[in-house]
Design a protein around this motif. Structure first.
Motif, PDB file in Angstrom:
ATOM      1  N   GLY A  52       0.784  -1.223   0.000  1.00 47.74           N
ATOM      2  CA  GLY A  52       0.000   0.000   0.000  1.00 47.74           C
ATOM      3  C   GLY A  52       0.819   1.277   0.000  1.00 47.74           C
ATOM      4  N   ALA A  53       2.125   1.187   0.232  1.00 48.91           N
ATOM      5  CA  ALA A  53       2.960   2.384   0.180  1.00 48.91           C
ATOM      6  C   ALA A  53       3.199   2.753  -1.279  1.00 48.91           C
ATOM      7  CB  ALA A  53       4.285   2.142   0.891  1.00 48.91           C
ATOM      8  N   GLY A  54       3.098   4.002  -1.598  1.00 46.08           N
ATOM      9  CA  GLY A  54       3.251   4.443  -2.970  1.00 46.08           C
ATOM     10  C   GLY A  54       4.692   4.445  -3.428  1.00 46.08           C
ATOM     11  N   ILE A  55       4.871   4.671  -4.708  1.00 48.25           N
ATOM     12  CA  ILE A  55       6.210   4.706  -5.281  1.00 48.25           C
ATOM     13  C   ILE A  55       6.901   6.033  -4.961  1.00 48.25           C
ATOM     14  CG2 ILE A  55       5.506   5.600  -7.534  1.00 48.25           C
ATOM     15  CD1 ILE A  55       7.535   3.619  -8.725  1.00 48.25           C
ATOM     16  N   ILE A  56       6.124   7.067  -4.756  1.00 46.71           N
ATOM     17  CA  ILE A  56       6.670   8.382  -4.403  1.00 46.71           C
ATOM     18  C   ILE A  56       6.177   8.733  -3.004  1.00 46.71           C
ATOM     19  CG2 ILE A  56       6.707  10.824  -4.973  1.00 46.71           C
ATOM     20  CD1 ILE A  56       6.169  10.031  -7.871  1.00 46.71           C
TER      21      ILE A  56
END
Length: 91
Positions: A52-56
């Motif tokens: 769930g953590a984004g790429i940015i």
């Protein structure tokens, strides 16, 4: 998107988005039905972590903002897009 024969390209975009959403919803509802479970078969595409953590990640000290994208393309959503394009052509 170029304007074709006076039709509104925003209407096509909205119809395609509606087809994707409704097709995905129908596929989700049909996943437990034995004869229709194939509608939910598809592939996930994503930018970012699987947890769930984004790429940015933007750390502002007080809060952290994560940006990412996840798309699940199913058979039902493809059918929804095709139906949306057919409806657009009939308009």
């Amino acid at each position: 998107m170029a304007r074709v024969s006076g039709k509104n390209s925003w209407a096509l975009l909205l119809l395609i988005l509606a087809g994707i959403v409704l097709g995905g919803f129908i596929g989700y509802l049909a996943k437990d039905v034995s004869g229709l479970s194939w509608l939910n078969y598809g592939q996930n595409f994503s930018l970012g972590d699987t947890n769930g953590a984004g790429i940015i990640r933007l750390n502002l000290g007080v809060m952290v903002i994560s940006f990412g994208l996840s798309i699940k393309i199913t058979i039902a959503s493809i059918i929804g897009v095709v139906l949306a394009i057919i409806i657009y052509r009939k308009l």
